[in-house]
Write a protein that holds these residues in place. Structure first.
Motif, PDB file in Angstrom:
ATOM      1  N   LYS A  24       0.830  -1.202   0.000  1.00  0.00           N
ATOM      2  CA  LYS A  24       0.000   0.000   0.000  1.00  0.00           C
ATOM      3  C   LYS A  24       0.872   1.263   0.000  1.00  0.00           C
ATOM      4  O   LYS A  24       0.556   2.244  -0.684  1.00  0.00           O
ATOM      5  CB  LYS A  24      -0.936   0.004   1.210  1.00  0.00           C
ATOM      6  N   GLN A  28       1.246   4.404  -2.856  1.00  0.00           N
ATOM      7  CA  GLN A  28       1.230   5.837  -2.571  1.00  0.00           C
ATOM      8  C   GLN A  28       2.504   6.511  -3.084  1.00  0.00           C
ATOM      9  O   GLN A  28       2.438   7.567  -3.715  1.00  0.00           O
ATOM     10  CB  GLN A  28       1.055   6.071  -1.073  1.00  0.00           C
ATOM     11  N   LEU A  34      -6.066   4.491  -7.445  1.00  0.00           N
ATOM     12  CA  LEU A  34      -6.859   3.506  -6.699  1.00  0.00           C
ATOM     13  C   LEU A  34      -7.477   2.462  -7.609  1.00  0.00           C
ATOM     14  O   LEU A  34      -7.524   1.278  -7.270  1.00  0.00           O
ATOM     15  CB  LEU A  34      -7.957   4.207  -5.897  1.00  0.00           C
ATOM     16  N   ARG A  37      -5.169  -0.520  -8.533  1.00  0.00           N
ATOM     17  CA  ARG A  37      -4.559  -1.326  -7.472  1.00  0.00           C
ATOM     18  C   ARG A  37      -5.203  -2.677  -7.241  1.00  0.00           C
ATOM     19  O   ARG A  37      -4.533  -3.619  -6.825  1.00  0.00           O
ATOM     20  CB  ARG A  37      -4.584  -0.543  -6.151  1.00  0.00           C
TER      21      ARG A  37
END
Length: 78
Positions: A24, A28, A34, A37
């Motif tokens: 995660k 970033q 998003l 992912r």
């Protein structure tokens, strides 16, 4: 055995010369949207992540001077 799967929350990758970091956090750092992912591929050996798309190979699986064979992983956009 190796397994190619989607990343799971809590997955960590340990790159050479760096502390382990959660996938995660890589998302970033690399500004992965998003919506991209959820299907992000990782290669595992048991519970250890060997490789994650765009982030690289885990430190413990990097080739060494004594390495005789390697697995080359390539990805393509669909």
């Amino acid at each position: 055995p190796l397994e190619l799967r989607n990343w799971h929350p809590g997955d960590e990758l340990h790159l050479l010369g760096k502390e382990p970091k959660k996938i995660k956090q890589f998302f970033q750092d690399f500004r992965i949207p998003l919506w991209d992912r959820h299907l992000w591929p990782v290669l595992t050996c048991g519970t250890t992540i060997v490789w994650a798309q765009q982030f690289g190979v885990a430190a413990s699986f990097m080739p060494k001077d004594t390495t005789r064979s390697v697995l080359r992983i390539t990805t393509r956009s669909v």
